[in-house]
Write a protein that holds these residues in place. Structure first.
Motif, PDB file in Angstrom:
ATOM      1  N   VAL A 225       0.828  -1.204   0.000  1.00  0.00           N
ATOM      2  CA  VAL A 225       0.000   0.000   0.000  1.00  0.00           C
ATOM      3  C   VAL A 225       0.865   1.258   0.000  1.00  0.00           C
ATOM      4  O   VAL A 225       0.536   2.255  -0.630  1.00  0.00           O
ATOM      5  N   ASN A 226       2.005   1.198   0.714  1.00  0.00           N
ATOM      6  CA  ASN A 226       2.838   2.397   0.842  1.00  0.00           C
ATOM      7  C   ASN A 226       3.968   2.497  -0.178  1.00  0.00           C
ATOM      8  O   ASN A 226       4.909   3.263   0.003  1.00  0.00           O
ATOM      9  N   GLY A 227       3.900   1.688  -1.216  1.00  0.00           N
ATOM     10  CA  GLY A 227       4.799   1.900  -2.338  1.00  0.00           C
ATOM     11  C   GLY A 227       6.175   1.239  -2.291  1.00  0.00           C
ATOM     12  O   GLY A 227       6.999   1.498  -3.148  1.00  0.00           O
ATOM     13  N   GLY A 228       6.460   0.411  -1.279  1.00  0.00           N
ATOM     14  CA  GLY A 228       7.686  -0.391  -1.325  1.00  0.00           C
ATOM     15  C   GLY A 228       8.906   0.213  -0.659  1.00  0.00           C
ATOM     16  O   GLY A 228       8.834   0.709   0.464  1.00  0.00           O
ATOM     17  N   GLY A 229      10.046   0.167  -1.367  1.00  0.00           N
ATOM     18  CA  GLY A 229      11.387   0.443  -0.840  1.00  0.00           C
ATOM     19  C   GLY A 229      11.553   1.506   0.226  1.00  0.00           C
ATOM     20  O   GLY A 229      12.111   1.226   1.290  1.00  0.00           O
ATOM     21  N   ALA A 230      11.085   2.718  -0.054  1.00  0.00           N
ATOM     22  CA  ALA A 230      11.300   3.801   0.902  1.00  0.00           C
ATOM     23  C   ALA A 230      10.603   3.480   2.222  1.00  0.00           C
ATOM     24  O   ALA A 230      11.152   3.687   3.317  1.00  0.00           O
ATOM     25  N   PHE A 231       9.401   2.939   2.110  1.00  0.00           N
ATOM     26  CA  PHE A 231       8.658   2.538   3.307  1.00  0.00           C
ATOM     27  C   PHE A 231       9.448   1.506   4.109  1.00  0.00           C
ATOM     28  O   PHE A 231       9.561   1.597   5.331  1.00  0.00           O
ATOM     29  N   VAL A 232      10.017   0.521   3.406  1.00  0.00           N
ATOM     30  CA  VAL A 232      10.769  -0.538   4.074  1.00  0.00           C
ATOM     31  C   VAL A 232      11.971   0.049   4.821  1.00  0.00           C
ATOM     32  O   VAL A 232      12.267  -0.330   5.956  1.00  0.00           O
ATOM     33  N   LEU A 233      12.612   1.015   4.190  1.00  0.00           N
ATOM     34  CA  LEU A 233      13.770   1.637   4.827  1.00  0.00           C
ATOM     35  C   LEU A 233      13.379   2.379   6.104  1.00  0.00           C
ATOM     36  O   LEU A 233      14.049   2.277   7.131  1.00  0.00           O
ATOM     37  N   VAL A 234      12.285   3.130   6.032  1.00  0.00           N
ATOM     38  CA  VAL A 234      11.826   3.849   7.230  1.00  0.00           C
ATOM     39  C   VAL A 234      11.451   2.845   8.321  1.00  0.00           C
ATOM     40  O   VAL A 234      11.775   3.025   9.504  1.00  0.00           O
ATOM     41  N   TYR A 235      10.801   1.769   7.902  1.00  0.00           N
ATOM     42  CA  TYR A 235      10.425   0.719   8.861  1.00  0.00           C
ATOM     43  C   TYR A 235      11.662   0.139   9.551  1.00  0.00           C
ATOM     44  O   TYR A 235      11.704   0.015  10.781  1.00  0.00           O
ATOM     45  N   LEU A 236      12.707  -0.180   8.766  1.00  0.00           N
ATOM     46  CA  LEU A 236      13.922  -0.743   9.355  1.00  0.00           C
ATOM     47  C   LEU A 236      14.576   0.252  10.306  1.00  0.00           C
ATOM     48  O   LEU A 236      15.061  -0.124  11.383  1.00  0.00           O
TER      49      LEU A 236
END
Ligand code: TRP
Length: 440
Positions: free
Chosen positions: A44-55
């Motif tokens: 839903v949040n568009g992938g890569g950048a979201f994953v980085l913020v999550y990490l």
């Protein structure tokens, strides 16, 4: 802590081994959050950048709070409401963290158990060979259109919880987690090998890891932060409760490292399985809560032995959900047993009845589902985590804080304390301000 502080360790059953604790805490952390929710919100949040913020949130906020919860539980040996009372005296306001945790447990369980019911449905459908019969694309729609069936499965899941939680931590919880976690891990790795063979693997990897920060919205940041709490079971005392059954000399740092590592690795592997499937078979990555229920069956339908693999997968996912749900229910049960003097069996039955009722509106309304999901992850858990950080960082008496900090290895003491004092409140506070502005 002196032995006299009304710590209840003396009368309580402790974990049988350190590995038992790690598996149980990892069993709490690893659940639908990793395999169902992480891919769905990443999509839903568009992938890569979201994953980085999550990490980044896992490292900067998750780890320090996990250590705080572990230490609070280990030092006090009791439930999250009483833990603050043990440290601060009967009248302390900090026990609000424990009460909020009880509320959060009900809110989370209301939808968690419904999603677990979906997994159970997919166990049955898989076993009946539905995918081979070409029903992979329609199964999820059939299910969400059938409220009676969802309520029935939600009830089955809760009935299982009553039985295990009523038996207590050691007998019920620890035994179940010891076996099931490793098997789930193996199966996921097998599926990852399959995913690497798909033509959409490259695109899947790119979606998950290529960070395009122009795509990141404030809501994505809020949801990454909320998910860091959700996936590590933080902010509502679950980890306080589990570590309350730990002996005083158990090493919290190495346990935390293992738990965070396993939790993060499983989420990323789930993403690496699901997005390649989505891109290979032209499915929508932003499909929302139904994502794994549309992608995975499509892949299983193509696989030799897919019927068996799919049955096994959804069965193990249901177990992973189960070991997480146990920790949610345990917070409320431990609190009711200690503070209201209820018998464990009575507490478990009543709590589960409450959860069952709370799940009914969730079945009928997608809006309500979304509301419960977001209210817990994006408000209750970060607020609980913020209060825990503020308590350990600023609220505790200096001598107690010194003792708490001294329980960690020397090299990380200062960093941990100042992260709790400044970094965590600043980041969580920033996100909250954003929430409020969005709301207004
Ligand atoms: N962490 C679990 C998951 O990822 C869910 C969970 C279990 C949880 N206990 C919790 C979430 C306590 C928040 C708080 O599926």
């Amino acid at each position: 802590m002196s032995a006299e502080d009304n710590s209840q360790k003396g009368q309580r059953v402790l974990w049988a081994s350190r590995m038992g604790f790690i598996f149980a805490a990892a069993g709490s952390a690893v659940g639908l959050g990793n395999i169902w929710k992480f891919p769905y919100i990443t999509g839903v949040n568009g992938g890569g950048a979201f994953v980085l913020v999550y990490l980044a949130c896992i490292l900067a906020i998750g780890v320090p709070i996990l250590l705080s919860e572990f230490r609070l539980g280990q030092a006090t040996g009791t439930d999250p409401i009483s833990a603050f009372r043990v440290l601060e005296g009967k009248k302390t306001r900090w026990s609000i963290v424990g009460y909020m945790g009880v509320l959060a447990a009900f809110v989370i369980m209301s939808f968690y158990s419904v999603v677990a019911g979906w997994c159970l449905d997919f166990v049955v459908r898989s076993a009946q060979g539905a995918w081979a019969a070409g029903e992979a694309g329609t199964a999820f729609g059939d299910l969400t259109g059938n409220s009676g069936r969802q309520i029935f499965l939600h009830l089955i899941f809760i009935a299982g919880l009553v039985i295990v939680v009523a038996r207590g931590v050691r007998e019920g919880i620890e035994k179940a987690s010891d076996v099931l976690m490793p098997v789930l891990l193996l199966l996921l790795v097998g599926m990852l090998l399959y995913a690497t063979q798909l033509k959409g693997f490259g695109r899947g990897v790119e979606f998950l890891f290529a960070a395009d920060f122009s795509k990141i919205s404030p809501t994505a940041i809020v949801s990454a932060l909320g998910h860091a709490f959700f996936t590590l079971s933080l902010g509502m005392g679950a980890m306080i409760t589990y570590s309350s059954y730990l002996p005083e000399d158990a090493n919290l740092v190495s346990s935390s490292v293992w738990i965070v590592f396993m939790d993060t690795a499983i989420a990323l592997v789930a993403g690496l399985v699901i997005f390649p499937i989505a891109f290979t078979f032209d499915l929508e990555p932003a499909a929302g809560p139904g994502l794994i229920f549309s992608t995975l069956p499509t892949a299983f339908a193509q696989l030799p032995g897919g019927t068996l693999l799919s049955t096994l997968f959804f069965l193990l996912l249901s177990f992973a959900a189960f070991t997480s749900a146990i920790s949610l229910v345990e917070v409320v049960v431990a609190s009711a047993v200690n503070n209201l003097g209820w018998q464990r069996k009575k507490a478990t039955s009543l709590v589960c009845l409450g959860i069952f009722l709370a799940g009914i509106p969730v079945v009928y309304s997608g809006t309500f589902f979304d509301l419960m999901d977001r209210f817990s992850s994006e408000y209750l858990l970060p607020l609980g985590g913020l209060l825990i950080a503020l308590y350990v960082g600023w609220g505790m008496d200096a001598d107690k804080r010194d003792a708490t900090v001294a329980s960690l290895p020397a090299w990380m003491q200062k960093g941990w304390l100042w992260t709790l004092r400044i970094v965590t409140p600043a980041l969580v506070g920033f996100v909250f301000l954003n929430q409020i502005f969005e709301f207004v």
